[in-house]
Each structure stands twice: as structure tokens, then as C-alpha cells.
Design an enzyme around this catalytic site. Structure first.
Site, PDB file in Angstrom:
ATOM      1  N   ARG A  60       0.822  -1.226   0.000  1.00  0.00           N
ATOM      2  CA  ARG A  60       0.000   0.000   0.000  1.00  0.00           C
ATOM      3  C   ARG A  60       0.849   1.265   0.000  1.00  0.00           C
ATOM      4  O   ARG A  60       0.386   2.328  -0.421  1.00  0.00           O
ATOM      5  CB  ARG A  60      -0.995  -0.022   1.163  1.00  0.00           C
ATOM      6  N   GLU A  74       2.799  -6.677  13.321  1.00  0.00           N
ATOM      7  CA  GLU A  74       1.738  -6.802  14.322  1.00  0.00           C
ATOM      8  C   GLU A  74       1.109  -8.197  14.201  1.00  0.00           C
ATOM      9  O   GLU A  74       0.611  -8.742  15.158  1.00  0.00           O
ATOM     10  CB  GLU A  74       0.690  -5.710  14.061  1.00  0.00           C
TER      11      GLU A  74
END
Ligand code: AMP
Length: 176
Positions: A64, A101
């Protein structure tokens, strides 16, 4: 940077619970991309932050970061460097491992993408734990680039990712 632009961007970012795994609230930026006005505004806020700085190249993080970073590089008329997940770049690479994460990964950079001393701005959609962008910073340093700033659309402040990037200045527009 106008508050209403930030508010409209914030309203468009969609929370997707339990993606890509249970317990993670994924910040989906595709509604921003899907809307021509919002996508334009999102690039403009990155550009505002870059104006007046001497920048040689934008480094965008797979995938992204490519969407925002390449549009910003195009507008500034500077080079764009894709930092890719392992195994995707065809030429000789430098690589750095990092933890996400939600998992582990390795990032690669073409060895000749950045020249010594070039002023670099790092761009991605989101700063979470900072593992990804810290590994990007490591790679930029390995090839002797000068990372002057890291800019993100979104920052998950409770994960304190910006501490991993210190002393590089970090800018984020939507904070959670
Ligand atoms: P981190 O290394 O933890 O800072 O993670 C940042 C990278 O993982 C960015 O490339 C993000 O696109 C992606 N990412 C991490 N957490 C999320 C999340 N909650 N929502 C969307 N993308 C995320």
C-alpha cells in the site's frame, strides 16, 4: 492541512475486525482509494508535508506504500523506490528481517536503487508496531541513503511504532 479533509479521510477508513487474523482490527484504506476526491486529497496531504524539502527519492513499502508513494514521487518529479517483500525483486538485493503486528517477514531493496547521500522520504499507509518501517530505515541506511522523514496516512499510536524510527521525524495524519 484542512481539518475537514482529515475528518473525511478518517470517516472513509474502514475497520475490519479479525483480519488477517483474530484480534487485529485492520484499517482498510481501499475506500479512500475508491473515491477520486478522497484519493486526491490523501496524496495532497503527503505532498504538503514534502514541499520545501530537498528530496531525491521516495521509498514506498510493499504494497500500500506503493499507492501513495508513487503518486507523491510523480508529483514531486523525483524517483520512486519500491521496498518489496522477499523474493519479488529480480536484481541483487539488500534484505532485512522484521516482525509485524501479525507475523514475521523480510523486506528487500535493490542494491543500486539509492545512491550514497540521497535524501529519502519513506511512505506507507500505516504505522503499527514500527517493525516494517524500522527495517526499511535499516535498508536505506545499509545503502547509505539519508532518511529525512517517514510519512504515514495512519498511525496506531498505542503501538508506539514511532519510537522504533527515532531519531527520524515521523508524520501521520490520522491517529488512532
Ligand atoms: P508494523 O510493522 O507493525 O508497523 O506494520 C505496518 C505494516 O503492516 C504496514 O505496511 C501496514 O500496511 C500493515 N499493517 C499493520 N497493522 C495493520 C492494521 N491494523 N491495519 C492495516 N494495516 C496494517
Amino acid at each position: 492541512m484542512p481539518d475537514d479533509v482529515i475528518a473525511r479521510l478518517r470517516a472513509a477508513v474502514r475497520d475490519v475486525p479479525d483480519f488477517p487474523k483474530k484480534g487485529i482490527v485492520f484499517k482498510d484504506i481501499t475506500p479512500v482509494l475508491n473515491d477520486g476526491t478522497l484519493f486526491h486529497s490523501s496524496i495532497d496531504i503527503f505532498l504538503d508535508r514534502c514541499r520545501g524539502k530537498q528530496i531525491d527519492k521516495i521509498v514506498g513499502i510493499d504494497a500500500r506504500g506503493f499507492l501513495f508513494g508513487s503518486a507523491v514521487a510523480y508529483q514531486l518529479g523525483v524517483g520512486f523506490v519500491p521496498l518489496r517483500k522477499k523474493g519479488r525483486l529480480p536484481y541483487k538485493t539488500e534484505s532485512a528481517k522484521y516482525s509485524l503486528e501479525y507475523g514475521e517477514a523480510e523486506m528487500e531493496l535493490h542494491i543500486d536503487a539509492i545512491k550514497r547521500g540521497e535524501k529519502i522520504v519513506l511512505i506507507d499507509d500505516l504505522l503499527a508496531t514500527g517493525g516494517t518501517s524500522a527495517s526499511a530505515a535499516t535498508l536505506i541506511k545499509k545503502v547509505e541513503g539519508d532518511l529525512i522523514e517517514a510519512i504515514f496516512l495512519i498511525e496506531l499510536e498505542f503501538l508506539h511504532g514511532r519510537e522504533k524510527l527515532a531519531p527520524t521525524p515521523v508524520t501521520a495524519f490520522l491517529k488512532y
